[in-house]
Design a protein around this motif. Sequence first.
Motif, short mmCIF file in Angstrom:
data_model
loop_
_atom_site.label_atom_id
_atom_site.label_comp_id
_atom_site.label_asym_id
_atom_site.label_seq_id
_atom_site.Cartn_x
_atom_site.Cartn_y
_atom_site.Cartn_z
N GLY A 83 4.41 13.93 14.10
CA GLY A 83 5.87 14.22 13.26
C GLY A 83 6.01 12.88 12.69
N THR A 84 5.88 11.55 13.34
CA THR A 84 6.40 10.51 12.57
C THR A 84 5.42 10.16 11.46
OG1 THR A 84 7.04 9.63 14.88
CG2 THR A 84 6.51 8.20 13.18
N LEU A 85 4.23 10.42 11.50
CA LEU A 85 3.42 10.39 10.51
C LEU A 85 3.82 11.14 9.25
CD1 LEU A 85 -0.66 10.12 10.70
CD2 LEU A 85 0.59 11.58 8.66
N PRO A 446 4.85 -4.59 3.54
CA PRO A 446 4.88 -3.41 2.64
C PRO A 446 6.15 -3.15 2.01
CG PRO A 446 3.68 -2.81 4.92
CD PRO A 446 4.50 -4.03 4.97
N ALA A 447 7.41 -3.58 2.66
CA ALA A 447 8.54 -3.60 2.08
C ALA A 447 8.79 -4.80 0.96
CB ALA A 447 9.65 -3.67 3.23
N GLU A 448 7.79 -5.44 0.69
CA GLU A 448 7.98 -6.64 -0.41
C GLU A 448 7.19 -6.65 -1.34
OE1 GLU A 448 9.65 -10.32 2.55
OE2 GLU A 448 7.48 -9.54 2.92
N LEU A 449 6.13 -5.97 -1.35
CA LEU A 449 4.90 -6.13 -2.24
C LEU A 449 4.89 -5.44 -3.23
CD1 LEU A 449 1.52 -6.65 -0.09
CD2 LEU A 449 2.49 -8.30 -1.73
N PHE A 450 5.50 -4.19 -3.12
CA PHE A 450 5.09 -3.19 -4.23
C PHE A 450 6.46 -2.68 -5.21
CE2 PHE A 450 2.68 -1.98 -0.37
CZ PHE A 450 1.39 -2.16 -1.04
N PRO A 451 6.42 -2.24 -6.15
CA PRO A 451 7.56 -2.12 -7.29
C PRO A 451 8.48 -1.25 -6.77
CG PRO A 451 5.43 -1.65 -8.21
CD PRO A 451 5.06 -1.88 -6.92
N ALA A 452 9.78 -1.42 -6.98
CA ALA A 452 10.83 -0.68 -6.46
C ALA A 452 10.96 0.94 -6.61
CB ALA A 452 12.03 -1.05 -7.26
N ARG A 453 10.13 1.09 -7.44
CA ARG A 453 9.94 2.73 -7.95
C ARG A 453 8.90 3.27 -7.05
NH1 ARG A 453 8.06 -0.10 -12.51
NH2 ARG A 453 5.90 0.13 -12.72
N LEU A 454 8.07 2.50 -6.49
CA LEU A 454 6.86 2.74 -5.54
C LEU A 454 7.16 2.34 -3.93
CD1 LEU A 454 4.15 2.84 -7.81
CD2 LEU A 454 5.16 4.89 -7.12
N ARG A 455 8.21 1.60 -3.81
CA ARG A 455 8.14 0.53 -2.61
C ARG A 455 8.12 1.52 -1.34
NH1 ARG A 455 12.16 -3.38 -3.97
NH2 ARG A 455 10.43 -4.30 -4.95
N SER A 456 9.24 2.42 -1.58
CA SER A 456 9.42 3.28 -0.15
C SER A 456 7.97 4.00 0.10
CB SER A 456 10.65 4.32 -0.40
OG SER A 456 10.91 5.14 0.63
N THR A 457 7.67 4.76 -1.08
CA THR A 457 6.32 5.50 -0.83
C THR A 457 5.09 4.61 -0.27
OG1 THR A 457 7.00 6.95 -2.78
CG2 THR A 457 4.74 6.80 -2.14
N CYS A 458 5.14 3.45 -0.95
CA CYS A 458 4.02 2.64 -0.43
C CYS A 458 4.16 2.27 1.01
CB CYS A 458 3.66 1.30 -1.26
SG CYS A 458 3.02 1.97 -2.69
N HIS A 459 5.58 1.91 1.52
CA HIS A 459 5.57 1.67 2.66
C HIS A 459 5.59 2.94 3.80
CE1 HIS A 459 7.84 0.30 6.62
NE2 HIS A 459 7.83 -0.86 5.96
N GLY A 460 5.75 3.96 3.44
CA GLY A 460 5.83 5.13 4.08
C GLY A 460 4.18 5.53 4.20
N ILE A 461 3.38 5.16 3.22
CA ILE A 461 1.85 5.16 3.47
C ILE A 461 1.15 4.04 4.34
CG2 ILE A 461 -0.26 5.04 2.05
CD1 ILE A 461 1.12 6.30 -0.28
N SER A 462 1.64 3.11 3.94
CA SER A 462 1.19 1.98 5.30
C SER A 462 1.91 2.43 6.80
CB SER A 462 1.92 0.82 4.77
OG SER A 462 1.44 0.41 3.44
N ALA A 463 2.82 2.86 6.95
CA ALA A 463 3.28 3.27 8.22
C ALA A 463 2.79 4.52 8.75
CB ALA A 463 4.90 3.49 8.22
N ALA A 464 2.44 5.46 8.07
CA ALA A 464 1.60 6.41 8.17
C ALA A 464 0.02 6.25 8.81
CB ALA A 464 1.61 7.59 7.14
N ALA A 465 -0.46 5.30 8.09
CA ALA A 465 -1.51 4.77 8.23
C ALA A 465 -1.75 4.16 9.94
CB ALA A 465 -2.47 3.71 7.39
N GLY A 466 -0.43 3.50 9.98
CA GLY A 466 -0.18 2.83 11.29
C GLY A 466 -0.27 4.19 12.61
N LYS A 467 0.49 5.22 12.21
CA LYS A 467 0.75 6.24 13.04
C LYS A 467 -0.48 7.10 13.06
CE LYS A 467 4.77 5.55 14.79
NZ LYS A 467 4.66 4.27 14.31
#
Length: 548
Positions: A83-85, A446-467
Amino acid sequence: MAEGTQAIFSSLDNARTQLYHFKAIVIAGMGFFTDAYDLFCITTVTKLIGRLYYYDPTVAGGPKPGTLPKNISNAITGVALVGTLAGQLFFGWLGDRLGRKKVYGITLVTMVGCALASGLSFGSSAKSVIGSLCFFRFWLGFGIGGDYPLSAVIMSEYANKRTRGAFIAAVFAMQGMGILFAGVISLIFSGIFLHVYNAPAFNRNHVLSAQPQGDYLWRIVLMFGAVPAALTYYWRMKMPETARYTALVEGNQKKAAVDMAKVLDTDLTVATSAYPVPVSPEASTYGLFSKEFVQKHGLHLLGTTSTWFLLDIAFYTINLAQKDIYPATGIVRKAAAMDAIEEVFRISKAMFLVALFATVPGYWFTVFLIDRIGRFIIQLGGFLLMSICMAILGARYDSLRGKKCDPKKDPLHEYCDGNHAWFMILYGLTLFFANFGPNSTTFIVPAELFPARLRSTCHGISAAAGKAGAIVGAFGVQYYTQKGDKQIKQSIITLAVVNFLGFLCSFMVPETNGLSLEELSGEDKEIAAVTNGIATNGKHEHEDSQMV
């Protein structure tokens, strides 16, 4: 227009550390406190659930303490991770579409509601109770997943440049406090039940199954996770949208300046147009699946996803296996030597002590040092030292754990003649360097590297890979370790190799310390391009008017 945007970001990056920064840490961090509590409190009560619902006095060889079937145990611990992923991917994307604030309340309500519902899991049979528990824990994980990208991104976009790493790390450090609190709450309530009902420790019926009161205990422990999250709901709803999202994604600098002036003691008055327009023409074409993104950030995204994936295979395996590790090292008596509630009490006590002396200090070492020595060094060192500790633990596993005790000589413990002190030292160091290392940095970067318009999405993708890595650990590695001591040893050595692969993959992730979010994402160049374009157009318009 772009000059106004630069002024807002300059004010945010250079703002002095003030009360609202700490308030934001608490508001965002309480979500992570709840996340960790809800994900790891199940460790303290899983065996109790087995005794309650899977005790069969007619089994061959005489009655034994009830235990969850392996597939049921894996499902209870793993379904929340699934569910977290899903939540990380969905809410990460939604946070870039609708804004951080609008989605933030949804995740909290989901966590509170499903934490309560988990404790109220109903049914007339073991199958129906476990089924409803798994259902609610999936949706609990879904809400938890949303908190990962949103909390990280909100804190990074609020923070100043000088202490941004420490602020994001402090939010994530609340995960350690949640793990500690899970042990404390389980310890307190199991202690109360032991004292009130004064169950005889070796009453055969109680030892093998569970006291009826145990059914209240595990439900109370699970439901208590709703309390800290509910307490912060009001303050979450009062938080304004981040200035970076408002200015860069919505294109409304005036509103961004007004919102930040409400909470930060700094001058954010800038010259702005009266209507919102996009900051950059690229904002409508430079998407996640574009060639430009792959060229600029493809390697970064590969680095953040691969390192988080590899880390969580090891991190969740060793955390979720605590209920099995403690009896093996003699810290907790074997199941047949104590009643069900006493088992919860002793496992909770061990979990609390390990969290207090190993897990929590690791998080706070990161908070205090990350802006001094940087993310890259902390991540490399953490992965390498985790790998070394686990390699030693695996290589010396047989001698450290010891051999099976003779029940006649020692009826209380499972293993004897081992070096259990060194076993726990190496285990504790592994947890310490996970948290003073990649478990923190993989969340921050991941909360620092990516553009603002994609920052939350890219962090979510990175976190989902972790899960996804956590799911491999919960369903794969843990299942394999349940086959015997040989498989446990092999798994520990394999996890050491996994950590070393994480060390190697870390070289794909750049250092982010000391740079603004716009410098890291390349948005500073986009803003400069717009500024130059406006200046050029203004000059041409002036020349044209002279010609007329």
